[in-house]
Design a protein around this motif. Structure first.
Motif, mmCIF file in Angstrom:
data_model
loop_
_atom_site.group_PDB
_atom_site.id
_atom_site.type_symbol
_atom_site.label_atom_id
_atom_site.label_comp_id
_atom_site.label_asym_id
_atom_site.label_seq_id
_atom_site.Cartn_x
_atom_site.Cartn_y
_atom_site.Cartn_z
ATOM 1 N N VAL A 179 46.052 34.861 39.314
ATOM 2 C CA VAL A 179 45.614 33.475 39.492
ATOM 3 C C VAL A 179 44.084 33.452 39.495
ATOM 4 C CG1 VAL A 179 47.679 32.640 40.672
ATOM 5 C CG2 VAL A 179 45.865 33.750 42.004
ATOM 6 N N ALA A 180 43.530 32.272 39.664
ATOM 7 C CA ALA A 180 42.089 32.101 39.476
ATOM 8 C C ALA A 180 41.241 32.937 40.415
ATOM 9 C CB ALA A 180 41.729 30.622 39.629
ATOM 10 N N ASP A 181 41.716 33.164 41.640
ATOM 11 C CA ASP A 181 40.862 33.893 42.589
ATOM 12 C C ASP A 181 41.351 35.300 42.898
ATOM 13 O OD1 ASP A 181 43.082 33.318 44.110
ATOM 14 O OD2 ASP A 181 41.971 32.508 45.819
ATOM 15 N N ALA A 182 42.415 35.746 42.238
ATOM 16 C CA ALA A 182 42.945 37.090 42.499
ATOM 17 C C ALA A 182 43.777 37.562 41.315
ATOM 18 C CB ALA A 182 43.780 37.092 43.771
ATOM 19 N N LYS A 183 43.519 38.771 40.856
ATOM 20 C CA LYS A 183 44.260 39.317 39.720
ATOM 21 C C LYS A 183 45.609 39.893 40.139
ATOM 22 C CE LYS A 183 40.133 40.436 37.005
ATOM 23 N NZ LYS A 183 39.335 41.511 36.349
ATOM 24 N N SER A 184 45.777 40.117 41.429
ATOM 25 C CA SER A 184 47.011 40.728 41.924
ATOM 26 C C SER A 184 47.209 40.348 43.385
ATOM 27 C CB SER A 184 46.916 42.254 41.807
ATOM 28 O OG SER A 184 45.926 42.741 42.706
ATOM 29 N N PRO A 185 48.414 40.565 43.928
ATOM 30 C CA PRO A 185 48.615 40.335 45.357
ATOM 31 C C PRO A 185 47.678 41.164 46.224
ATOM 32 C CG PRO A 185 50.727 40.481 44.246
ATOM 33 C CD PRO A 185 49.690 40.855 43.234
ATOM 34 N N ALA A 186 47.361 42.385 45.775
ATOM 35 C CA ALA A 186 46.440 43.231 46.542
ATOM 36 C C ALA A 186 45.060 42.583 46.633
ATOM 37 C CB ALA A 186 46.340 44.613 45.909
ATOM 38 N N ASP A 187 44.608 42.013 45.510
ATOM 39 C CA ASP A 187 43.326 41.299 45.515
ATOM 40 C C ASP A 187 43.379 40.092 46.463
ATOM 41 O OD1 ASP A 187 42.288 43.048 43.673
ATOM 42 O OD2 ASP A 187 42.544 41.707 41.947
#
Length: 462
Positions: free
Chosen positions: A177-185
């Motif tokens: 999504v716009a503010d995170a490339k992955s759940p970890a992010d």
């Protein structure tokens, strides 16, 4: 002798002033709707405020006798009530208002919202969308709201700028999504967000995993672990649609509530949004775990999701608040007066019982019930000594407000969000006479029109 009497009277007046306790504000009105445990409505009432908190609530004459205020606000043609609490929304989606209506949730998400977010969503979009949402909510008497979205640190900045109170959940979802490339992010971002706003007077930082169908079990466990470590509340969508429930039963032989409970997800402070398709066993689990519920009648009706069993929830003693949901198809506004009215009427029609969810219960859901659902009932939700000074005035001089026999009934079934005249949050006036003091309304509305042009162009380019 005459001069001596005048001197003595003046001296007595000065002594009375010194004897009175000082206050920053006294607000008075025709009625004060307290929503305290006795649900008192005080005719010709007043509220004394000092700093961030309420000093006293009572009869106007008594409050004026006991307190000497630096400033007064007298609204003889209005009522004073606790600030309303919107327990579920996606504030920045105000800029997508009306982008796609009259369709099922999954179609709406997959064909319109996710693509529109992919082409337009960034930090500045969220900032202006949140400003627009706060402008509307403040003018409608909402002083606290719970949010689930992206760039939640920016949401917090805009909320604090507006002078509102927010329980703001940084979204965690299972795809880029716009503010995170992955759940970890997303979890890393959430941890920084929680640390930054940990002791803020207006902002409660939270975690917001979207749902069991967009977040893996492992990530849901990580969310709970981070929440336990930081003390942050968790917000999640739960059993919003029949499809969500049917899929969970088909794939896992468990309802979404049982899935989350099996993961230990409910062992800390949790707010579950919607709860339309909850069975009796689910309700018992939620009660046992102390989970709050955000009931969203407009959204559930508009998306044809169904009607949540609110009567059963309240009978079991669950903490139930009201939410508008996001203003982009599931509901197109942030009008909590409308949600009160619809919540009461929806329960009446599904139970065929005109006594189901009476006006007092509906107003409680928009105030003290919402505070309980968020775990904040010791601080907000009612007008009581020691609580945060979050209060509103609502005009009683419109034709739809006359005559008045019962202040609470009038507030739920007749008064409108547009009747809100004044708003105070945390002891600071943020709306006066129907004008927001903390935001540049013209600038916010102009910026929203700019985004409309941009968003429309991005959709045509698909």
């Amino acid at each position: 002798m005459l001069r001596c009497s005048s001197f003595l009277l003046a001296l007595l007046f000065v002594c009375r002033l010194h004897a009175a306790e000082s206050a920053d504000w006294i607000w008075s009105a025709r009625y004060v709707v307290t929503m305290d445990p006795e649900r008192r409505v005080i005719e010709n009432g007043a509220v004394a405020i000092k700093g961030e908190r309420i000093l006293a609530v009572g009869a106007k004459a008594e409050i004026y006798r006991r307190y000497q205020a630096r400033q007064r606000l007298d609204r003889p043609n209005a009522l004073i009530a606790p600030g309303l609490i919107n327990t579920h929304t996606h504030a920045a989606m105000s800029l997508f208002r009306g982008i796609a209506d009259d369709m099922a949730l999954q179609e709406w998400l997959e064909k319109f919202i996710f693509p529109a977010e992919g082409r337009n969503l960034d930090a500045e979009f969220v900032r202006w969308g949140t400003r627009l949402a706060c402008l509307e909510m403040l003018l409608g008497g909402v002083t606290t709201y719970a949010d689930m979205y992206y760039f939640e640190d920016v949401v917090a900045e805009a909320t604090r700028e507006a002078g509102m109170r927010g329980v703001l959940g940084q979204s965690v979802i299972g795809f880029p999504v716009a503010d995170a490339k992955s759940p970890a992010d997303a979890l890393t971002r959430a941890e920084k967000f929680i640390a930054r706003f940990h002791d803020d007077r207006l902002i409660v930082p939270a975690l917001a995993p979207h749902s069991i169908y967009t977040v893996s079990d492992d990530v849901l466990r990580q969310v709970r672990a981070l929440a336990d470590r930081t003390g942050a509340p968790v917000l999640i969508h739960l059993s919003e649609t029949k499809r969500e429930n049917d899929d969970a039963l088909a794939k896992r032989r468990m309802t979404p509530t049982v899935v989350l409970d099996s993961l230990g997800f409910f062992k800390g402070r949790t707010l579950a949004a919607h709860g339309v398709w909850l069975d009796n066993a689910d309700l018992r689990i939620l009660k046992a775990r102390g989970v709050g519920i955000a009931h969203c009648p407009s959204s559930n009706m508009k998306l044809a999701s169904g009607a949540a069993p609110v009567g059963k929830m309240l009978a079991l003693g669950l903490a139930v608040g009201l939410g508008t949901d996001g203003p982009a198809g599931s509901n197109n506004d942030f009008n909590l007066f409308e949600e009160m009215d619809l919540a009461a009427k929806l329960q009446k029609v599904i139970t065929l019982d005109p006594q189901a969810l009476p006006a007092t219960a509906a107003l409680a859901m928009a105030s003290i019930g919402g505070a309980r659902a968020l775990g904040m009932e010791k601080e907000i939700g009612s007008l009581e000594t020691g609580k945060r000074a979050d209060l509103i005035t609502v005009r009683l001089d419109g034709p739809h407000a006359v005559p008045l026999y019962d202040a609470i009934s009038q507030m739920v079934y007749a008064l409108k969000a547009s009747d809100v005249g004044d708003v105070m949050v945390n002891g600071k006036p943020v709306v006066r006479g129907g004008r927001v003091l903390t935001l540049d309304s013209k600038q916010v509305l102009a910026k929203a029109q700019e985004y409309r042009t941009k968003i429309q162009a991005s959709l045509r380019a698909r």
